[in-house]
Design an enzyme around this catalytic site. Structure first.
Site, PDB file in Angstrom:
ATOM      1  N   ARG A  49     -24.701 -13.948   5.051  1.00 21.67           N
ATOM      2  CA  ARG A  49     -24.691 -12.959   3.967  1.00 21.67           C
ATOM      3  C   ARG A  49     -23.575 -13.276   2.973  1.00 21.67           C
ATOM      4  O   ARG A  49     -22.510 -13.732   3.359  1.00 21.67           O
ATOM      5  CB  ARG A  49     -24.492 -11.561   4.530  1.00 21.67           C
ATOM      6  N   ASP A  51     -21.328 -11.695  -0.521  1.00 19.43           N
ATOM      7  CA  ASP A  51     -20.912 -10.456  -1.182  1.00 19.43           C
ATOM      8  C   ASP A  51     -21.408 -10.398  -2.619  1.00 19.43           C
ATOM      9  O   ASP A  51     -21.883 -11.389  -3.179  1.00 19.43           O
ATOM     10  CB  ASP A  51     -19.383 -10.353  -1.198  1.00 19.43           C
ATOM     11  N   TYR A 109     -18.465 -23.183   2.611  1.00 19.87           N
ATOM     12  CA  TYR A 109     -18.227 -22.455   1.363  1.00 19.87           C
ATOM     13  C   TYR A 109     -17.385 -23.328   0.438  1.00 19.87           C
ATOM     14  O   TYR A 109     -16.579 -24.156   0.894  1.00 19.87           O
ATOM     15  CB  TYR A 109     -17.467 -21.157   1.614  1.00 19.87           C
ATOM     16  N   ARG A 208     -12.170 -15.224   0.676  1.00 22.87           N
ATOM     17  CA  ARG A 208     -11.453 -14.642  -0.465  1.00 22.87           C
ATOM     18  C   ARG A 208     -10.035 -14.219  -0.075  1.00 22.87           C
ATOM     19  O   ARG A 208      -9.105 -14.301  -0.890  1.00 22.87           O
ATOM     20  CB  ARG A 208     -12.241 -13.464  -1.028  1.00 22.87           C
TER      21      ARG A 208
END
Length: 272
Positions: A49, A51, A109, A208
């Site tokens: 998932r 954001d 990522y 993040r």
């Protein structure tokens, strides 16, 4: 017939991946398009998932198709009904044993960051931004404390639904484009940074929150050793504020070769 799809999307306009009552998520739009093309309701399961505001260069989903279509038809037919900032890149028939999330051996990522005294414009929503210069060596020293298996509670969002905060980071790589002194102001040269992360899985906001700490260290506010202190504290209060989602890209899962799935999309060339 079980089908796997590779999806790319610009996350700026959406409330993340996971379906919401508003209907304005990537999953909502994908499932609506698939259902229209198949003329039957369809639900999907994704590899990871993302954001709100986070982009996907290789999201992988699977679903059990109620109708038979060629792989090329799943791509072109579904894209007909998708918004222009979401696209199916490939489709593959897979065995029933395949599960996009459970079969992934790792996830990747990338974070794109603009260092410039002036905020981004053309790249708005596609890059993070700092207006102070960053120290590459300090950040490279800091990420060494994060490699391996650790309790990443200090980098975990309060609403994280993961069963365990223990994850394994296999690699973190940091690169920088050539600095443009001619574009500098107040002694700050402009350049782009890229941060690549590969791990077993990631907690909510984990990347993040790590980025927030790396920026603090790169700017010299904290020493590289501070990353170890944050990790050991296992408390979100000890870490830096959560960094912007704008420059975060889900580069996708990795699978064993026997599944026969692509590991990259053409958009990887653009991100590079």
């Amino acid at each position: 017939m079980r089908i796997a799809l590779g999806i790319t999307y610009n996350g700026q306009a959406y409330q993340g991946w996971q379906s919401q009552p508003s209907g304005n998520t990537v999953q909502d739009h994908l499932e609506a398009a698939l259902s229209r093309f198949a003329a039957s309701p369809l639900s999907t399961i994704c590899a990871g998932r993302t954001d709100a505001g986070v982009h996907g260069l290789m999201q992988v989903v699977h679903f059990d198709a109620p109708v038979e279509r060629t792989e090329a038809s799943w791509v072109r037919g579904t894209n007909t009904f998708l918004p222009k900032d979401i696209a199916v890149q490939w489709a593959r028939s897979v065995p029933d044993a395949f599960h996009s999330r459970a079969c992934a051996t790792s996830r990747r990522y990338g974070y794109a960051l603009l260092q410039s005294p002036v905020r981004p414009s053309v790249e708005h929503g596609r890059v993070g931004w700092v207006f102070q210069p960053l120290d590459l060596q300090a950040m490279e020293r800091a990420v060494q404390y994060l490699l391996g298996e650790h309790d990443f509670s200090s980098f975990r969002a309060a609403g994280c639904q993961a069963k365990s905060p223990v994850k394994t980071l296999y690699a973190i790589n940091i690169g920088r484009s050539a600095q443009r002194a001619s574009a500098s102001r107040d002694g700050v040269p402009s350049c782009y940074w890229r941060f690549d992360f590969q791990g077993s899985a990631f907690l909510h906001h984990m990347i993040r929150n790590i980025m927030g700490c790396l920026v603090v260290i790169g700017q010299g506010t904290k020493p590289p050793e501070w990353m170890q202190e944050v990790l050991d504290a296992r408390s979100r209060e000890t870490a830096a504020p959560t960094f912007s989602p704008d420059g975060l890209y889900f580069l996708g899962p990795q699978y064993d070769a026997h599944w026969g799935l692509p590991s990259e999309a053409i958009s990887f060339d653009w991100f590079a």
